[in-house]
Structures are given as C-alpha cells and as structure tokens.
Design an enzyme around this catalytic site. Sequence first.
Site, PDB file in Angstrom:
ATOM      1  N   PRO A 208      42.197 -41.697  13.079  1.00  0.00           N
ATOM      2  CA  PRO A 208      42.445 -40.643  12.106  1.00  0.00           C
ATOM      3  C   PRO A 208      43.055 -39.405  12.772  1.00  0.00           C
ATOM      4  O   PRO A 208      42.693 -39.081  13.901  1.00  0.00           O
ATOM      5  CB  PRO A 208      41.055 -40.309  11.564  1.00  0.00           C
ATOM      6  CG  PRO A 208      40.195 -41.457  11.919  1.00  0.00           C
ATOM      7  CD  PRO A 208      40.789 -42.108  13.125  1.00  0.00           C
ATOM      8  N   GLY A 211      48.665 -38.718  12.763  1.00  0.00           N
ATOM      9  CA  GLY A 211      49.940 -38.458  12.112  1.00  0.00           C
ATOM     10  C   GLY A 211      50.527 -39.639  11.363  1.00  0.00           C
ATOM     11  O   GLY A 211      51.742 -39.689  11.160  1.00  0.00           O
ATOM     12  N   GLU A 430      40.065 -48.508  35.041  1.00  0.00           N
ATOM     13  CA  GLU A 430      41.325 -49.039  34.498  1.00  0.00           C
ATOM     14  C   GLU A 430      42.284 -49.446  35.613  1.00  0.00           C
ATOM     15  O   GLU A 430      42.973 -50.461  35.520  1.00  0.00           O
ATOM     16  CB  GLU A 430      41.990 -48.005  33.585  1.00  0.00           C
ATOM     17  CG  GLU A 430      41.203 -47.678  32.319  1.00  0.00           C
ATOM     18  CD  GLU A 430      40.865 -48.907  31.493  1.00  0.00           C
ATOM     19  OE1 GLU A 430      41.661 -49.877  31.486  1.00  0.00           O
ATOM     20  OE2 GLU A 430      39.790 -48.929  30.870  1.00  0.00           O
ATOM     21  N   ASP A 506      34.288 -55.967  28.861  1.00  0.00           N
ATOM     22  CA  ASP A 506      34.897 -56.875  29.838  1.00  0.00           C
ATOM     23  C   ASP A 506      33.942 -58.005  30.178  1.00  0.00           C
ATOM     24  O   ASP A 506      34.326 -59.175  30.240  1.00  0.00           O
ATOM     25  CB  ASP A 506      35.210 -56.122  31.139  1.00  0.00           C
ATOM     26  CG  ASP A 506      36.129 -54.944  30.911  1.00  0.00           C
ATOM     27  OD1 ASP A 506      36.908 -54.988  29.949  1.00  0.00           O
ATOM     28  OD2 ASP A 506      36.059 -53.988  31.697  1.00  0.00           O
TER      29      ASP A 506
HETATM   30  P1  ADP Z   1      46.499 -39.518   9.770  1.00  0.00           P
HETATM   31  O1  ADP Z   1      47.186 -39.897   8.503  1.00  0.00           O
HETATM   32  O2  ADP Z   1      46.903 -40.364  10.934  1.00  0.00           O
HETATM   33  O3  ADP Z   1      45.016 -39.434   9.651  1.00  0.00           O
HETATM   34  P2  ADP Z   1      47.808 -37.052   9.271  1.00  0.00           P
HETATM   35  O4  ADP Z   1      49.213 -37.489   9.207  1.00  0.00           O
HETATM   36  O5  ADP Z   1      47.114 -36.871   7.972  1.00  0.00           O
HETATM   37  O6  ADP Z   1      46.968 -38.056  10.172  1.00  0.00           O
HETATM   38  O7  ADP Z   1      47.709 -35.731  10.147  1.00  0.00           O
HETATM   39  C1  ADP Z   1      47.064 -34.572   9.678  1.00  0.00           C
HETATM   40  C2  ADP Z   1      47.788 -33.339  10.146  1.00  0.00           C
HETATM   41  O8  ADP Z   1      47.696 -33.211  11.562  1.00  0.00           O
HETATM   42  C3  ADP Z   1      49.263 -33.391   9.867  1.00  0.00           C
HETATM   43  O9  ADP Z   1      49.536 -32.893   8.587  1.00  0.00           O
HETATM   44  C4  ADP Z   1      49.841 -32.504  10.969  1.00  0.00           C
HETATM   45  O10 ADP Z   1      49.743 -31.157  10.645  1.00  0.00           O
HETATM   46  C5  ADP Z   1      48.926 -32.781  12.118  1.00  0.00           C
HETATM   47  N1  ADP Z   1      49.448 -33.856  12.970  1.00  0.00           N
HETATM   48  C6  ADP Z   1      48.861 -35.073  13.167  1.00  0.00           C
HETATM   49  N2  ADP Z   1      49.583 -35.820  14.007  1.00  0.00           N
HETATM   50  C7  ADP Z   1      50.672 -35.093  14.357  1.00  0.00           C
HETATM   51  C8  ADP Z   1      51.797 -35.339  15.206  1.00  0.00           C
HETATM   52  N3  ADP Z   1      51.931 -36.509  15.859  1.00  0.00           N
HETATM   53  N4  ADP Z   1      52.724 -34.381  15.321  1.00  0.00           N
HETATM   54  C9  ADP Z   1      52.583 -33.217  14.664  1.00  0.00           C
HETATM   55  N5  ADP Z   1      51.549 -32.920  13.859  1.00  0.00           N
HETATM   56  C10 ADP Z   1      50.578 -33.839  13.690  1.00  0.00           C
HETATM   57 ZN    ZN Z   2      37.463 -52.614  31.397  1.00  0.00          ZN
END
Ligand code: ADP
Ligand code: ZN
Length: 613
Positions: A208, A211, A430, A506
């Site tokens: 979660p 992005g 790792e 593992d």
């Molecule tokens: P997910 O859907 O994977 O749970 P979201 O896309 O809802 O995550 O991300 C929530 C917020 O966090 C986005 O609206 C953004 O503001 C920020 N965010 C998350 N990932 C990124 C990223 N890779 N680059 C820039 N902002 C991000």
């Molecule tokens: Zn391992």
Amino acid sequence: MPAAKPQNKLPLWLITVALIGAGVAALMTNQGPGTTAIPYSQFEQLLNDGKVTNVVVAGDTISGTLSQKLPDGNDHFTTVQVPGDLAGALEKHHVQFSAVTGSSAIGTLLSWVLPPLLFVGIWLLASRAMGGGRGGMGGGFGGGLLSIGRSRAKLVAETDVPVTFADVAGVDEAKDELHEIVDFLKKPDEFTRLGAHIPRGILLVGPPGTGKTLLARAVAGEAGVPFFATNGAEFVEMFVGVGAARVRDLFEQARKASPCIIFIDELDALGRARGAGGQMGGQDEKEQTLNQLLAEMDGFDRSVAVVILAATNRPEILDPALMRAGRFDRQVLVDRPDKKGRVEILRIHLKKLTLANDVKLDEIAALTPGFTGADLANLGNEAAVLATRRGAVAIAMADFVGAVERIVAGLEKRSRILIPRERRTVAYHEMGHALVAMAIPGTDPVQKVSIIPRGIGALGYTMQRPTEDRFLMSRQELEDKMAVLMGGRAAEMVLGDDVSTGASDDLAKATDISRGMVLRFGMDAALGPVAWDTEQGNFLQQQGMFWQRRHYSEQTAHDIDVAVRTHLDAALERALEILRGNRVALDAGAEALLAHETLSGDDIPRPTPVKAL
Ligand code: ADP
Ligand code: ZN
Ligand code: MG
C-alpha cells in the site's frame, strides 16, 4: 385467501426498507473509502487554519469534512483525539460539531434488537432478489431493487485526468512497462493494423502507498483517455446477481468510451480464489461476479481499445483464473522506492513547500529507508506542520528529522522499518544468498539483491520465475538450491556467533526440498529408491475406506528424519565453506548493500567459484 397475502407483505417490506435505510445511514457516518486518516496534529493545524467545516465526535474518534481537499483528493477525514479542550477549540473556530455516544440505554437496546431484525430483513430481500433475478426482472419489487444496484454502478469516467508520469517517481521499471500501454491507447488503430498483441489486463502488485493508483491514473492522463475507477469491494454485494450486473454495466460503458481504461483497485476483494476463505452467504455472489469479470475480459475482440488495470497487495490470494492469458496476464511490480527513488519522490512532493536552505533531499532519503511514496508525501506534510508550530518562515532540515522520527515510530509498530543493527544482519543475510548462488556454477544468475523491507508479509514476491515452471530438476540442482537457501543463515553465522529469525522462510523451503529428495524422489542413498510418501486420495476417504497414511515402520520414520537432517546439514556446511572462503567479498558486498540498498548482479563482488558437487 388470496386477498390476505399482499396485506401481510406490505408492512414487512416497509420494515425491511426502513431497516436497510438505517443500516446505510449508519454506514455512511462511519469511515468510507473517501476518507483519509490524518494525525491529530494535522487536524489541529487544519482547525487553526479554519479549514474544518463540521465534525462528529464518537468516543475518541473524530471525523468530519474539510473546506479544502487533502493532498490525496479526499475532503473527509478521521483522526483520534488527544485529550484536550476539543469543544472549546471547535467553538473558537466556529465549527459545527456533534457527538455520538458509544452506549446509552437505548443504544444498548437497539444493538440487541437491530441485528436480528436486519438479518431477517436482508435474508428476505436476498431470497426475493434471487428468485426474481434469475428469470430476468422478476417481481416488481425485486426488479426495482436490482435496478437500484445497477444505477449505482453508473460510473462517470474521469476525463482529462490531470496526472502524468512526471508525478510518479521511484518506480521506473513499472513506468517503462506502462509506456507501451500509453502508446497503444493513443493510437490503437496503428497497433491493431500491424497485429501487435497488446495485453488486455495488467495487474499492479505492490505494498500500500507505493503509487499503484497514481500510476493507473497517470496512464490515463498520459494517453488522454477516460478513466473508469472502481474498487473490487464495490462489486461484492449481498444480493446474488447485482455484482455481476455491475460488472456487465461497467464494461458496457467502457466499450462505448473506447479507447479508455478500467481501473479495479483492490482486486483481491473480488478476485479471491474460489472456494477459499469460505465466508457465509456471499460466496455464491462473489463467484458469479468473478465469473462475469472473466467472461467480459474474454469477450473483448482485439480491436476494442479498452485496457483493464487492476491493483492488489495480495497477489497470492487471487484466483489463478484471473492470471490466464488474455486476462491479467501481465504483472507489474510497484515496489518501495530505493534511496535514489526516494530523492525523486521527495522532489515531487516538496516542490510546493517553502524549504530552508539547509534541507538536503539526499539526507532525507538516507533517513527514510522503507518509506513508500505515500509515507514521503505525508513526511512533507508533517514537517510543514512542525515548522508552522515553531512559527518558522521556512521548513528546515530539523523539521524533517522530527517528522521522520514521528512517522518511523508509527511504522515500526507495523514492523516495516529496520533498526541499524537489523539492517546489517539483513545485508549480510542477503549477500550470503547471492554469493553462494554466484559461487556455485550453473545456478540461476543473481539479478538483484535488496534490503528494502518488503511489506507484503512472507510473500517474497511471486514475480521471480518460480521453479515450479521446471518439469524436472536434477539431484544436483536441488542440492545447489538448498545451499543457496542456507546462504542467508550461513552469512549470519560468519558475521557473528548469533543468528536471527530472518532465515525461517529459507529453512522451511530447504526442508521441503530435503523431504522431497528423501520421501518422494528416491534421492537418498540409505533410504533407497522408495516413494515413502504416498499422497492419500480424497476419493478413498469419501468412500469411507480407511487409508493408512504412514505405511512404514517406526525405524524407517526415524531414518527419514535423520536423512532429511543430514541433507540440510550438508547444505549449510557447503554454504558456510563458500562464505568463509569469500569473507572479503561478503564484507564488501554487505557494505555496498547498506550504502545503496539495492545492487544489481553486476555490482556484487565476484566470489571464487567452487567445483560442482
Ligand atoms: P497505492 O494505490 O499503491 O496504495 P497511491 O497511488 O494511492 O498508492 O499513493 C498515495 C499517494 O502517495 C499518492 O497520491 C501520492 O501523493 C503519493 N505517492 C505514492 N507513491 C508515489 C510515487 N511513486 N511517486 C510520487 N508520489 C507517490
Ligand atoms: Zn533468506
Ligand atoms: Mg491505491
């Protein structure tokens, strides 16, 4: 008595509708999908800025509405109250507020009486809808209900999505993969003319806050196509048939809007493996809905430019049918960003803030291993709050350090952040796997080593080529694999006297292999070419026949245990030998990992190759 029947029925239906209305109202006051949980400090800040319009207090939970959207687009929030004069503060800022009590006499009474009533009402409705739904519209009321379900599904596609790839950082591999989809959506005719195969469904997999939603929207924004956003949970309904009808409607609308994107967030809510996690009632409905989704995805012909993106953080529970060719046959990993990625994400999110000169993105990134994009966005907010509290004109590095500490405290509880000593252990662990693999000739090449915490439980990311793809594996390969698995534990042993719990997965895998060699593949010299482990057939059990699971003596059982152990001991010893002989490479590799968090295969110091077994 035909006349008595409708008379009997009407009040019952009225009661049912009233009860469901009450239920829905109760649900709506609770936290919904458009609600963001914010820290109390942020709530106070918003309150001071006069951005809070109304507030409901229930116990120590505060929820309410803002006059301005939060960075994630929500204007509803919840937070947990810190003791203080809340009412006074709310009054001061002229916020409309009310409270909900947790337990009053009437409340207690209702909580006893309502559930059974609701249950009876819903059961009646469900049986009605089922009877009516199957044969088309059915009776008047049932049909009416079904169309209520349907009209709610009338999604409005978002056109002109204001998000582009420039707003997403730190997930370059995922962006690369999605570029192709953008090209396709821009010029679908050209692609189909040349007969290129464009994936119908793409599954974005990752923890979660990394992005996934943002990326999906960025694809729509880049391509300039309509974006139909739904959530898997929206399709899971009490009434059999409604979820399936919604899926049908969604795809019908998408077809009309082609080229366009359908985005299904939290696909796991809808796409759970059939027959798994038996939930009372809803199972039949889920299955129908899932089947409808599969049918719709199969039903597209190639010329229709509708791409279905879905997101999940639990790919392991998805129904395998969803992953077949022509459905979600492509998975894109959206992982936590490494240090370089975090710098880029910070650059995006700190653009709007007033920063002091001493703020160095590099340093902030170094402080935040394991943070997701969402965590970093939140970090900017928290730092701004701290700076405002100080009455500062700009946000200083100290504010970021303070904010990191706050957020880390929260994340540590969810065991996502490693303390420095743990990081060191993980780095050696790792690197141990990697070096053993590289030292043994003929093993799969090491592509990437990473110490970025993986938040999706013991998932270990299914995206690596699984060995199950192989039909045959030789004894030698199995022994090699065990040694590589033992490489983690062995590296910890080489580092110091103590060992950690990090090797549990593992060890479980290696033990599986060892048991297989002894019990099923006849690869142990002492126990001979005997299939000791016979799968017991369900069929026989069902026939009431008693099937003895173990048909060997106590003595053999003991020998088996010893043999399994011997193979594992040998694998660990082999890994230890390799790592002791490559101590310099191990130390250098672990240090490099600590500094960069991820290393590609080329950046790992070469160990001295060993002879094959
Ligand atoms: P997910 O859907 O994977 O749970 P979201 O896309 O809802 O995550 O991300 C929530 C917020 O966090 C986005 O609206 C953004 O503001 C920020 N965010 C998350 N990932 C990124 C990223 N890779 N680059 C820039 N902002 C991000
Ligand atoms: Zn391992
Ligand atoms: Mg999301």
